[in-house]
Design a protein around this motif. Sequence first.
Motif, PDB file in Angstrom:
ATOM      1  N   ASP A  73       0.957  -1.170   0.149  1.00 61.14           N
ATOM      2  CA  ASP A  73      -0.173  -0.230   0.045  1.00 61.14           C
ATOM      3  C   ASP A  73       0.732   0.764   0.283  1.00 61.14           C
ATOM      4  OD1 ASP A  73      -2.608  -0.947   0.371  1.00 61.14           O
ATOM      5  OD2 ASP A  73      -2.461  -1.477   2.033  1.00 61.14           O
ATOM      6  N   ASN A  74       1.833   0.679  -0.622  1.00 63.23           N
ATOM      7  CA  ASN A  74       3.347   2.679  -1.290  1.00 63.23           C
ATOM      8  C   ASN A  74       3.803   2.515   0.288  1.00 63.23           C
ATOM      9  OD1 ASN A  74       1.350   3.307  -3.788  1.00 63.23           O
ATOM     10  ND2 ASN A  74      -0.285   4.398  -2.738  1.00 63.23           N
ATOM     11  N   TYR A 108      -3.955  -9.798  -0.636  1.00 64.11           N
ATOM     12  CA  TYR A 108      -3.870  -8.269  -1.300  1.00 64.11           C
ATOM     13  C   TYR A 108      -2.930  -8.807  -2.656  1.00 64.11           C
ATOM     14  CZ  TYR A 108      -1.880  -5.997   2.675  1.00 64.11           C
ATOM     15  OH  TYR A 108      -2.204  -5.637   4.167  1.00 64.11           O
ATOM     16  N   LEU A 159       4.208  -4.654  -6.119  1.00 66.52           N
ATOM     17  CA  LEU A 159       3.266  -3.893  -5.054  1.00 66.52           C
ATOM     18  C   LEU A 159       2.127  -4.580  -4.724  1.00 66.52           C
ATOM     19  CD1 LEU A 159       2.599  -0.894  -7.942  1.00 66.52           C
ATOM     20  CD2 LEU A 159       4.372  -1.033  -6.310  1.00 66.52           C
ATOM     21  N   VAL A 208      -1.039  -4.199  -2.658  1.00 60.25           N
ATOM     22  CA  VAL A 208      -2.097  -3.557  -2.241  1.00 60.25           C
ATOM     23  C   VAL A 208      -3.471  -4.138  -1.852  1.00 60.25           C
ATOM     24  CG1 VAL A 208      -3.898  -1.567  -3.774  1.00 60.25           C
ATOM     25  CG2 VAL A 208      -1.654  -2.250  -5.038  1.00 60.25           C
ATOM     26  N   SER A 209      -4.487  -3.024  -1.048  1.00 63.96           N
ATOM     27  CA  SER A 209      -4.578  -4.018  -0.564  1.00 63.96           C
ATOM     28  C   SER A 209      -6.263  -3.973  -0.818  1.00 63.96           C
ATOM     29  CB  SER A 209      -5.023  -3.241   1.156  1.00 63.96           C
ATOM     30  OG  SER A 209      -4.789  -2.891   2.034  1.00 63.96           O
ATOM     31  N   THR A 244      -7.483   1.814  -5.655  1.00 65.35           N
ATOM     32  CA  THR A 244      -5.552   1.898  -6.950  1.00 65.35           C
ATOM     33  C   THR A 244      -6.205   0.475  -7.171  1.00 65.35           C
ATOM     34  OG1 THR A 244      -4.083   0.999  -5.540  1.00 65.35           O
ATOM     35  CG2 THR A 244      -4.859   2.823  -5.513  1.00 65.35           C
ATOM     36  N   GLU A 245      -7.303  -0.450  -6.823  1.00 69.08           N
ATOM     37  CA  GLU A 245      -7.219  -2.040  -7.370  1.00 69.08           C
ATOM     38  C   GLU A 245      -7.291  -1.915  -8.870  1.00 69.08           C
ATOM     39  OE1 GLU A 245      -9.546  -6.183  -6.428  1.00 69.08           O
ATOM     40  OE2 GLU A 245      -9.937  -4.302  -5.104  1.00 69.08           O
TER      41      GLU A 245
END
Length: 406
Positions: free
Chosen positions: A36-37, A112, A124, A126-127, A132-133
């Motif tokens: 998540d960045n 994720y 990356l 990502v949740s 941003t998914e």
Amino acid sequence: MKQWKRVLLSLTLSAGLLASAVPAMAAPPDTAVKVDNQAVKYTAGAPIVEKGTTLVPLRTTLDALDAKLTSTTDDSITAVVNGRTITLKSKLVRINGVTYAPIRIVGDAAGYEVRWDKAARTVLLVSKGGSTEAVQTGGRGFMWEVQHNGNTVYLVGSMHVADKSFYPLRPEFEEAFAEADYLSVEVDVSKAADEEQQKLVLSLGSYQDGTTLKDHISSETYSKLGDILKKAGLEPNALDAYKPWVVESTLATLKTSTAGLEASSGVDLYFIQKAVERKIPVIELESYQSQLGMFDNFSKELQEKTLKSTIENFDALDNSASQMAEMWKTGNDEQLLELTKSFSTDEEYNKAMLTDRNIGMADKIDGYLKNGKGEEYFIVVGAAHYLGEHGIVKLLEDKGYTVDRK
């Protein structure tokens, strides 16, 4: 057909080569992991690329995912994520006292989305459900159906390395697999890390007579290889112990990883994992011995020729790997046939990689169809084995079967 495209065609042909024959390589030093960045700081060990899969230190990665590791065995991990206990099946690797695991499998199990940012050279995590998914569209892929004497065989064309954009698969794949009594694959790639397979790779793929790669290829080819390895953050002699066919596979795998394609997301491994969950038998059509032996038996001239082609076209391989993935996802029969036909330019290569193997696999499939037990077989092999004059589809049709594209 350009010579370099044949290198990438192995992504649809030989599970054994890409899943087992590639020695571990350190990931380029600028490879990063973000959750998540937020960048993950690895202190005990850096990410590595092994057999086409990105491996990361397990404990540090789980900490970054707010997951608590509770136990591990040689082939499973148990952790607690958001109060929920998860268990995932994966071969673990210990390097310099640090336990490594495939980042894609760990990220998926922890909930994720796992992606590859090529420009930033960053994995990356990502949740899922976040802003941003990415929307998953999956792929059409390649599947045929054959019925005879109460038996049904589904023929599925695999990409042995893939990414999350391949999934979810079309419902037709899942529905056919749900009814299958057996899964049949080239080789069981989940066994690639087994000690027996690794000994086989070292025995066949490395020099046992005191010579090195430098003694078996031209000085020009060796020098260009060294330049590529140095750019990848490795010593120019890092692969000296290995024969040209292993080195070629290593370079191709390095580039497919750059494109975000990994063996841990391959179509065959996807169904092997599902077969384990369903507790149905996994049947091997070939063996690691036969696949690795095939490459090892290539003439010295052919081995250097294919390695030289890979080196000369190295910079184009990652983009072309992405094009190959797009061909699979769109299920483009014409493009697949065009790539398959490219093998005919070299008789030795074509006979070993396609003709002989296709005959052997088609004969075994013929046996499945004739056993009269009213069973369903779900068969997953490299997509390029199916089409063309010597493809499995044509061979089965020549035996009198009707093969329907699904």
